[in-house]
Design a protein around this motif. Structure first.
Motif, PDB file in Angstrom:
ATOM      1  N   ASP A   1       0.784  -1.120  -0.027  1.00 20.68           N
ATOM      2  CA  ASP A   1       0.032  -0.034  -0.038  1.00 20.68           C
ATOM      3  C   ASP A   1       0.934   1.218   0.199  1.00 20.68           C
ATOM      4  N   GLU A   2       2.108   1.055  -0.397  1.00 24.23           N
ATOM      5  CA  GLU A   2       2.811   2.482  -0.722  1.00 24.23           C
ATOM      6  C   GLU A   2       2.709   3.019  -2.223  1.00 24.23           C
ATOM      7  N   PHE A   3       1.500   3.554  -2.312  1.00 20.71           N
ATOM      8  CA  PHE A   3       1.301   4.076  -3.676  1.00 20.71           C
ATOM      9  C   PHE A   3       2.136   5.222  -4.176  1.00 20.71           C
ATOM     10  N   TYR A   4       2.679   6.063  -3.304  1.00 17.14           N
ATOM     11  CA  TYR A   4       3.827   7.006  -3.774  1.00 17.14           C
ATOM     12  C   TYR A   4       5.082   6.405  -4.545  1.00 17.14           C
ATOM     13  N   GLN A   5       5.230   5.316  -3.705  1.00 16.64           N
ATOM     14  CA  GLN A   5       6.447   4.629  -4.291  1.00 16.64           C
ATOM     15  C   GLN A   5       6.404   3.993  -5.442  1.00 16.64           C
ATOM     16  N   ALA A   6       5.105   3.294  -5.501  1.00 19.92           N
ATOM     17  CA  ALA A   6       4.573   2.634  -6.735  1.00 19.92           C
ATOM     18  C   ALA A   6       4.574   3.653  -7.848  1.00 19.92           C
ATOM     19  N   LEU A   7       3.971   4.898  -7.686  1.00 16.57           N
ATOM     20  CA  LEU A   7       4.079   5.894  -8.683  1.00 16.57           C
ATOM     21  C   LEU A   7       5.360   6.283  -9.103  1.00 16.57           C
ATOM     22  N   LYS A   8       6.181   6.549  -8.015  1.00 13.94           N
ATOM     23  CA  LYS A   8       7.646   6.880  -8.328  1.00 13.94           C
ATOM     24  C   LYS A   8       8.268   5.894  -9.263  1.00 13.94           C
ATOM     25  N   SER A   9       8.279   4.647  -9.200  1.00  8.90           N
ATOM     26  CA  SER A   9       8.777   3.616  -9.990  1.00  8.90           C
ATOM     27  C   SER A   9       8.227   3.519 -11.125  1.00  8.90           C
ATOM     28  N   LEU A  10       6.851   3.769 -11.323  1.00  7.45           N
ATOM     29  CA  LEU A  10       6.354   3.599 -12.585  1.00  7.45           C
ATOM     30  C   LEU A  10       6.640   4.963 -13.762  1.00  7.45           C
ATOM     31  N   ARG A  11       6.854   6.045 -12.929  1.00  4.88           N
ATOM     32  CA  ARG A  11       6.913   7.137 -13.679  1.00  4.88           C
ATOM     33  C   ARG A  11       8.294   7.008 -14.277  1.00  4.88           C
ATOM     34  N   SER A  12       9.191   6.236 -13.457  1.00  2.26           N
ATOM     35  CA  SER A  12      10.498   6.024 -14.389  1.00  2.26           C
ATOM     36  C   SER A  12      10.538   5.527 -15.492  1.00  2.26           C
ATOM     37  N   LEU A  13       9.485   4.701 -15.780  1.00  2.07           N
ATOM     38  CA  LEU A  13       9.201   3.966 -17.206  1.00  2.07           C
ATOM     39  C   LEU A  13       8.737   4.916 -18.184  1.00  2.07           C
ATOM     40  N   LEU A  14       8.404   6.112 -17.887  1.00  2.57           N
ATOM     41  CA  LEU A  14       7.762   6.905 -19.074  1.00  2.57           C
ATOM     42  C   LEU A  14       8.871   7.297 -20.020  1.00  2.57           C
TER      43      LEU A  14
END
Length: 135
Positions: free
Chosen positions: A109-122
Motif C-alpha cells: 500500500d505504498e502508492f507514492y513509491q509505486a507511482l515513483k517507480s512507474l513514472r521512471s518508465l515513462l
C-alpha cells in the motif's frame, strides 16, 4: 511511508492526505513520518487528457489513490493487472527492476513509491512509441 523526505522548490505544491500544501519562497524539505500518508507532487500530476499510453494509465491509477479519488483495494487490482501487462512488453533488466519495485510497493500500500517507480518508465515508453511511430 515513514522516512519519506520531500524536497520542495519555491512555491511548489504537494497534496498530502487530500490537503494542498504550498511551499514558501525558499527551497525546503519536509519529512513525512506518518506511515501510509497519501502524497502527490502536483508538478508530477498527470491530467486526465494526458492518459494516452499504458504506462500513463497505470500511473494515473496510482495517482487517483494518492489524491483520494479511487478506492485503494480496487486500484490495487488494476495496478497489478497493468504491471503484469507492462512486464510482457518491457522486458529489459532496468524495466523489470522498476516493475518489481512498483509491485512490491502496491503490495504494501505504498502508492507514492509505486507511482515513483512507474513514472521512471515513462521515458522508456516514449522512446519505444516514437521508434514504433517512425516505422
Amino acid at each position: 511511508m515513514s522516512g519519506l523526505v520531500l524536497k520542495l522548490g519555491p512555491k511548489e505544491r504537494v497534496l498530502i492526505n487530500g490537503a494542498v500544501i504550498e511551499n514558501g519562497d525558499r527551497r525546503s524539505r519536509l519529512s513525512i513520518v506518518t506511515p501510509n500518508a497519501n502524497i502527490l507532487r502536483l508538478r508530477d500530476a498527470i491530467h486526465p487528457e494526458e492518459v494516452n499510453t499504458p504506462v500513463r494509465r497505470i500511473c494515473y491509477i496510482a495517482q487517483l489513490v494518492l489524491s483520494g479519488d479511487a478506492d485503494a483495494v480496487e486500484a490495487k487490482h488494476q495496478l497489478f493487472r497493468g504491471i503484469e501487462q507492462l512486464s510482457q512488453v518491457l522486458t529489459d533488466d532496468d524495466s523489470r527492476k522498476l516493475l518489481n519495485l512498483a509491485t512490491q510497493a502496491v503490495q504494501t500500500d505504498e502508492f507514492y513509491q509505486a507511482l515513483k517507480s512507474l513514472r521512471s518508465l515513462l521515458p522508456r515508453e516514449e522512446r519505444l512509441l516514437s521508434a514504433h511511430n517512425m516505422q
